[in-house]
Design a protein around this motif. Structure first.
Motif, PDB file in Angstrom:
ATOM      1  N   ALA A 271      46.912  32.760  26.172  1.00 27.15           N
ATOM      2  CA  ALA A 271      46.925  33.438  27.638  1.00 27.15           C
ATOM      3  C   ALA A 271      46.709  34.702  27.481  1.00 27.15           C
ATOM      4  O   ALA A 271      45.797  35.561  27.786  1.00 27.15           O
ATOM      5  CB  ALA A 271      47.759  33.065  28.638  1.00 27.15           C
ATOM      6  N   VAL A 272      47.734  35.587  26.601  1.00 23.88           N
ATOM      7  CA  VAL A 272      47.784  36.774  26.220  1.00 23.88           C
ATOM      8  C   VAL A 272      46.877  37.445  25.393  1.00 23.88           C
ATOM      9  O   VAL A 272      46.417  38.471  25.545  1.00 23.88           O
ATOM     10  CB  VAL A 272      49.166  37.181  25.816  1.00 23.88           C
ATOM     11  N   GLU A 273      46.418  36.386  24.308  1.00 23.67           N
ATOM     12  CA  GLU A 273      45.473  36.929  23.666  1.00 23.67           C
ATOM     13  C   GLU A 273      43.960  37.083  24.431  1.00 23.67           C
ATOM     14  O   GLU A 273      43.348  37.983  24.273  1.00 23.67           O
ATOM     15  CB  GLU A 273      45.154  35.767  22.499  1.00 23.67           C
ATOM     16  N   GLU A 274      43.838  36.087  25.221  1.00 24.59           N
ATOM     17  CA  GLU A 274      42.721  36.261  26.169  1.00 24.59           C
ATOM     18  C   GLU A 274      42.570  37.452  27.017  1.00 24.59           C
ATOM     19  O   GLU A 274      41.599  38.271  27.274  1.00 24.59           O
ATOM     20  CB  GLU A 274      42.559  34.870  27.175  1.00 24.59           C
ATOM     21  N   MET A 275      43.863  37.947  27.708  1.00 26.03           N
ATOM     22  CA  MET A 275      44.163  39.253  28.278  1.00 26.03           C
ATOM     23  C   MET A 275      43.724  40.391  27.531  1.00 26.03           C
ATOM     24  O   MET A 275      43.338  41.357  27.992  1.00 26.03           O
ATOM     25  CB  MET A 275      45.572  39.159  29.046  1.00 26.03           C
ATOM     26  N   CYS A 276      44.245  40.402  26.040  1.00 25.07           N
ATOM     27  CA  CYS A 276      43.775  41.568  25.362  1.00 25.07           C
ATOM     28  C   CYS A 276      42.554  41.607  25.104  1.00 25.07           C
ATOM     29  O   CYS A 276      41.917  42.660  25.110  1.00 25.07           O
ATOM     30  CB  CYS A 276      44.522  41.137  23.932  1.00 25.07           C
ATOM     31  N   LYS A 277      41.605  40.517  24.984  1.00 26.40           N
ATOM     32  CA  LYS A 277      40.383  40.535  24.703  1.00 26.40           C
ATOM     33  C   LYS A 277      39.597  40.945  25.783  1.00 26.40           C
ATOM     34  O   LYS A 277      38.654  41.695  25.662  1.00 26.40           O
ATOM     35  CB  LYS A 277      39.864  39.035  24.242  1.00 26.40           C
ATOM     36  N   LYS A 278      39.869  40.562  26.978  1.00 23.77           N
ATOM     37  CA  LYS A 278      39.261  40.962  28.351  1.00 23.77           C
ATOM     38  C   LYS A 278      39.645  42.207  29.072  1.00 23.77           C
ATOM     39  O   LYS A 278      38.815  42.820  29.466  1.00 23.77           O
ATOM     40  CB  LYS A 278      39.509  39.895  29.289  1.00 23.77           C
TER      41      LYS A 278
ATOM     42  N   GLY B 174      41.439  36.656  37.176  1.00 21.95           N
ATOM     43  CA  GLY B 174      41.675  35.054  37.217  1.00 21.95           C
ATOM     44  C   GLY B 174      42.822  34.721  36.510  1.00 21.95           C
ATOM     45  O   GLY B 174      43.195  33.720  36.126  1.00 21.95           O
ATOM     46  N   PHE B 175      43.676  35.505  35.900  1.00 14.90           N
ATOM     47  CA  PHE B 175      44.972  35.184  35.173  1.00 14.90           C
ATOM     48  C   PHE B 175      46.044  35.038  36.020  1.00 14.90           C
ATOM     49  O   PHE B 175      46.536  35.898  36.615  1.00 14.90           O
ATOM     50  CB  PHE B 175      45.405  36.282  34.208  1.00 14.90           C
TER      51      PHE B 175
ATOM     52  N   HIS C 223      47.395  43.901  38.630  1.00 14.24           N
ATOM     53  CA  HIS C 223      46.451  43.670  39.693  1.00 14.24           C
ATOM     54  C   HIS C 223      44.844  43.375  39.228  1.00 14.24           C
ATOM     55  O   HIS C 223      44.267  42.441  39.388  1.00 14.24           O
ATOM     56  CB  HIS C 223      46.136  44.890  40.419  1.00 14.24           C
ATOM     57  N   SER C 224      44.714  43.925  37.682  1.00 18.90           N
ATOM     58  CA  SER C 224      43.341  43.710  37.206  1.00 18.90           C
ATOM     59  C   SER C 224      43.399  42.412  36.435  1.00 18.90           C
ATOM     60  O   SER C 224      42.375  41.550  36.557  1.00 18.90           O
ATOM     61  CB  SER C 224      43.391  44.727  36.014  1.00 18.90           C
ATOM     62  N   LEU C 225      44.486  41.894  35.929  1.00 20.55           N
ATOM     63  CA  LEU C 225      44.615  40.586  35.424  1.00 20.55           C
ATOM     64  C   LEU C 225      44.620  39.603  36.517  1.00 20.55           C
ATOM     65  O   LEU C 225      43.676  38.475  36.340  1.00 20.55           O
ATOM     66  CB  LEU C 225      46.235  40.552  34.860  1.00 20.55           C
ATOM     67  N   SER C 226      45.258  39.786  37.508  1.00 17.82           N
ATOM     68  CA  SER C 226      45.041  38.921  38.655  1.00 17.82           C
ATOM     69  C   SER C 226      43.413  38.716  39.169  1.00 17.82           C
ATOM     70  O   SER C 226      43.323  37.520  39.388  1.00 17.82           O
ATOM     71  CB  SER C 226      45.709  39.239  39.946  1.00 17.82           C
ATOM     72  N   ALA C 227      42.753  39.888  39.238  1.00 18.55           N
ATOM     73  CA  ALA C 227      41.495  39.766  39.556  1.00 18.55           C
ATOM     74  C   ALA C 227      40.660  39.109  38.544  1.00 18.55           C
ATOM     75  O   ALA C 227      39.425  38.514  38.886  1.00 18.55           O
ATOM     76  CB  ALA C 227      41.025  41.491  39.958  1.00 18.55           C
TER      77      ALA C 227
END
Lengths: 79, 79
Positions: free
Chosen positions: A57-64, B29-30, B23-27
């Motif tokens: 999940a965190v890797e996805e956050m880093c990429k996005k 979809g995380f 907030h951005s992560l939530s937006a």
């Protein structure tokens, strides 16, 4: 779980913030500083309890969102 | 020697940057992100070869320039 993310500039990418710190340190009288690089440090608290899923999940956050993959690297520690 | 410095906001100090990321992560979809805190990560390359002296020098740098002791903590790793 807590994820600790380090976002650093890739080698070769100019780091004006790091250079500014280096010059300030020199002006303050600190000798022997060869180089300074500044990055970001982000702590993310997750409800996820599975380590592998949390990492993914965190890797996805880093990429996005968290890092700019063109000029930055990310490193993730889960604990 | 290389010093790795983490500058983080003290507990209780508001972190608008962290909240914006959350907030951005939530937006995006995380789900399951409880909290986000953002800090700084600074790598300092030193000519000093004595570990204790290097630590002392970097601690002085943290107090004088790198961190705002009123609202921030610092952590130093020397390697």
């Amino acid at each position: 779980m807590k994820a600790r993310v380090h976002i650093t500039l890739k080698n070769g990418v100019l780091d004006p913030q790091g250079k500014a710190i280096q010059h300030s340190l020199s002006a303050l009288g600190f000798d022997g500083v060869e180089d300074v690089r500044q990055g970001k440090y982000i702590e993310v608290d997750l409800t996820e309890t599975d380590k592998d899923k949390a990492y993914a999940a965190v890797e996805e956050m880093c990429k996005k969102l968290l890092s700019n993959m063109v000029i930055e690297n990310y490193a993730i520690d889960i604990e």
